[in-house]
Design a protein around this motif. Sequence first.
Motif, PDB file in Angstrom:
ATOM      1  N   ASP A  89     -52.710 -17.403  -4.209  1.00 29.01           N
ATOM      2  CA  ASP A  89     -53.630 -18.148  -5.064  1.00 29.01           C
ATOM      3  C   ASP A  89     -53.876 -19.513  -4.436  1.00 29.01           C
TER       4      ASP A  89
ATOM      5  N   ASN B 275     -55.057 -23.131  -5.748  1.00 25.27           N
ATOM      6  CA  ASN B 275     -55.409 -23.898  -6.937  1.00 25.27           C
ATOM      7  C   ASN B 275     -55.773 -25.327  -6.558  1.00 25.27           C
TER       8      ASN B 275
ATOM      9  N   SER C  90     -58.039 -20.776  -8.630  1.00 25.92           N
ATOM     10  CA  SER C  90     -57.557 -21.351  -9.889  1.00 25.92           C
ATOM     11  C   SER C  90     -57.919 -22.829  -9.945  1.00 25.92           C
TER      12      SER C  90
ATOM     13  N   ASN D  64     -57.160 -26.389 -12.074  1.00 25.54           N
ATOM     14  CA  ASN D  64     -56.354 -27.123 -13.039  1.00 25.54           C
ATOM     15  C   ASN D  64     -57.221 -28.253 -13.582  1.00 25.54           C
TER      16      ASN D  64
ATOM     17  N   THR E 113     -48.706 -19.730  -5.173  1.00 28.44           N
ATOM     18  CA  THR E 113     -49.963 -20.460  -5.192  1.00 28.44           C
ATOM     19  C   THR E 113     -49.832 -21.699  -4.327  1.00 28.44           C
TER      20      THR E 113
ATOM     21  N   CYS F  85     -51.436 -25.509  -3.611  1.00 30.17           N
ATOM     22  CA  CYS F  85     -52.243 -26.547  -4.241  1.00 30.17           C
ATOM     23  C   CYS F  85     -53.058 -27.300  -3.206  1.00 30.17           C
TER      24      CYS F  85
ATOM     25  N   ALA G  78     -56.381 -15.352  -8.065  1.00 28.27           N
ATOM     26  CA  ALA G  78     -55.580 -15.982  -9.099  1.00 28.27           C
ATOM     27  C   ALA G  78     -54.433 -15.048  -9.490  1.00 28.27           C
TER      28      ALA G  78
END
Length: 254
Positions: free
Chosen positions: A5, A7, A31, A33, A220, A222, A250
């Motif tokens: 993923d 994000n 994804s 946030n 995931t 970031c 995701a």
Amino acid sequence: MNRIDLNCDLGESFGAWRMGEDAALLALVSSANVACGFHAGDPAIMQHTVVLAAERGVAIGAHVSLPDLQGFGRREMAVTPAEVHAMTLYQLGALHAFARAAGTAVAHVKPHGALYNMAARDRALAEAIADAVRAFDPALALFGLAGSALLDAGRAVGLKVVSEAFADRRYRADGSLQPRREPDAVIDDADAATAQALRMAQRGEVTAVDGQRVALKADTLCLHGDGAHAVDFARRLRAALEAAGLRIAAPAAA
């Protein structure tokens, strides 16, 4: 692992002030946030970001924070577990309203900044967040630092937990992130950040600042959306991951 993923922290503009290139990043991540107004974002920005994410099929998460607009949520505060529980519910409920109005749903929760780091090491705060997420919707996933107290707390209450790693952050030997206040805490070189991300995604390990090899689970990765070259780096990283045979998806779509 054949999937990962990606994000990104988005919706961090506020009023007339703008941060990041959310629309471009939403074409590259799986994804999002979304800031919920405590460290960044406002109702109009939240609504717009949710609509954009839904249009692009990107999973929506509540990026809950300490109430610190001026410090962008990166300053630690003396808060009780009860306060953190209420803050998490409050922000999650706000984002849920926009998601429902847009015909979509919130998929996960990820604390931001200082709250993220505090919950990574403080079991009482971690439990407060996990309990709030479960109380709102036990089907939600909880994102947290790989190997942290937050993920342990999430597992303890039956939540799906997602282990997060950072492409552009330095790690300490204990698996924690090197604090931003320290020199070289952020990796500015795109090639180095991409190489670190690939190593974490493929081999489940990272080299700490002291040279030690640290094992970590990366469900995931970031990406920070507030850098000057965030879109270019996101595009480069996604291409590198896909070239390595990893599918970008995701957690709920895995």
